[in-house]
Design an enzyme around this catalytic site. Structure first.
Site, short mmCIF file in Angstrom:
data_model
loop_
_atom_site.label_atom_id
_atom_site.label_comp_id
_atom_site.label_asym_id
_atom_site.label_seq_id
_atom_site.Cartn_x
_atom_site.Cartn_y
_atom_site.Cartn_z
N HIS A 141 59.81 11.91 49.83
CA HIS A 141 58.43 11.86 49.31
C HIS A 141 57.70 13.20 49.53
CE1 HIS A 141 58.86 7.47 49.24
NE2 HIS A 141 57.66 7.35 48.69
N CYS B 244 66.84 9.10 50.10
CA CYS B 244 65.90 8.66 51.12
C CYS B 244 66.36 9.22 52.47
CB CYS B 244 65.88 7.12 51.16
SG CYS B 244 64.81 6.46 52.46
N ASP C 26 65.71 4.83 46.60
CA ASP C 26 64.77 5.21 47.66
C ASP C 26 63.88 3.99 47.91
OD1 ASP C 26 63.26 6.81 49.47
OD2 ASP C 26 61.79 7.21 47.90
N SER C 27 63.10 4.07 48.97
CA SER C 27 62.15 2.99 49.24
C SER C 27 61.03 2.96 48.20
CB SER C 27 61.53 3.21 50.62
OG SER C 27 60.91 4.47 50.66
N GLU D 172 52.46 7.64 47.87
CA GLU D 172 52.56 6.42 47.04
C GLU D 172 51.22 6.09 46.39
OE1 GLU D 172 55.15 4.19 46.25
OE2 GLU D 172 56.61 5.54 47.18
N CYS E 159 61.85 13.92 54.31
CA CYS E 159 61.67 12.66 53.59
C CYS E 159 61.47 13.04 52.13
CB CYS E 159 60.43 11.96 54.14
SG CYS E 159 59.73 10.69 53.07
#
Ligand code: DGL
Length: 272
Positions: free
Chosen positions: A190, A73, A10-11, A154, A188
């Site tokens: 996240h 992702c 994932d990013s 994040e 997403c």
């Protein structure tokens, strides 16, 4: 039987939602995770850049001879639809998060109204909507991009009482409430880290779908079908890589997976 690791990328930390489910479902598998934390977010970047970064992510995992790659992702999975990133690699088994999430969403919706929240790149691609309509053309799809969610996650603004995140979430989700979706794909990976806040706003009658978790379930099915599950008896090992500071990443890993992971965290460089 195959004792090679499963590769996940994932990013940033979002793909840990997939890892957590993988560890639960397949506790004896080794997992190699890559979070490209130096370049997160991907979802506000152009398609060309997302493809370039993803190729580097896949090349990194390929070096570990993984038996399957999970693109944990939503952004990369959306872009991948028209760009076969795995051509020319040695990786034969892979999955994104779109179809696993969509199949579950289509199975649970009763009023045939599904909401999709995602990064700007994901929503712009229309990938979830197209996938939903390939399963059932009668379903109404409501999409909304939520660009502030990834930086909030994040940076640890994930607590149920976090006022700033609640305010932004209310704004993003108001359209989903107006349209009375009964199922929401948190498109997403996240976003499930904001599940408490999203759930409080949407109410407990709305099904929340986590694409990372659905991809993990799908991986188990595929590996079992291909007879590629590990026969290891001891708990699997987790190797986590990030491209920016290990200490920042470790904090996030601990907060989400707990302190006692059976594994290590390293920094890597994708561009050498
Ligand atoms: N977890 C990624 C996704 O599922 C976040 C993308 C980003 O870095 O913006 O889309």
């Amino acid at each position: 039987m195959n004792n090679s690791a499963i590769g996940v990328f994932d990013s940033g930390i979002g793909g840990l939602t997939c890892v957590k489910e993988l560890v639960k479902l397949l506790p004896n598998e080794n997992i190699i995770y890559l979070g490209d934390t130096a370049r997160v977010p991907y979802g506000t970047r152009s398609k060309e850049i997302i493809i370039e970064y993803s190729k580097q992510d896949i090349a990194f995992l390929e070096k570990y001879n993984v038996k399957m790659v999970l693109i944990a992702c939503g952004t990369v999975s959306s872009v991948l639809v028209s760009n076969p990133l795995f051509e020319g690699t040695s990786i034969s088994a892979y999955s994104g998060v779109i179809m696993p999430a969509v199949h579950t969403a289509c199975a649970v919706t009763k009023n045939k109204k599904i909401g999709v929240i995602g990064t700007p790149a994901t929503i712009k691609s229309g990938a979830y909507g197209k996938a939903i309509h390939s399963v059932n053309a009668d379903i109404r799809v409501v999409g909304k991009s939520c660009p502030m969610f990834v930086p909030l996650v994040e940076n640890g603004y994930t607590g149920r009482d976090c006022e700033v995140t609640k305010m932004i979430a209310r704004e993003y989700l108001s359209v989903m409430k107006q349209e009375e979706v009964d199922t929401l794909i948190m498109g997403c990976t996240h976003y499930p880290m904001l599940k408490d806040i999203i759930g409080d706003i949407m109410g407990d009658k709305v099904n929340l779908i986590s694409p990372g978790e659905e991809a993990a379930k799908y991986a188990k099915t595929v590996l079992a079908y291909n007879d590629q599950l590990s026969d290891r008896q001891e708990p699997g090992h987790l190797e986590l890589y990030c491209t920016d500071s290990v200490s920042m990443f470790s904090e996030n890993v601990e907060a989400f997976l707990g302190k006692n992971i059976n594994g290590e965290i390293y920094k890597c460089n994708l561009t050498v």
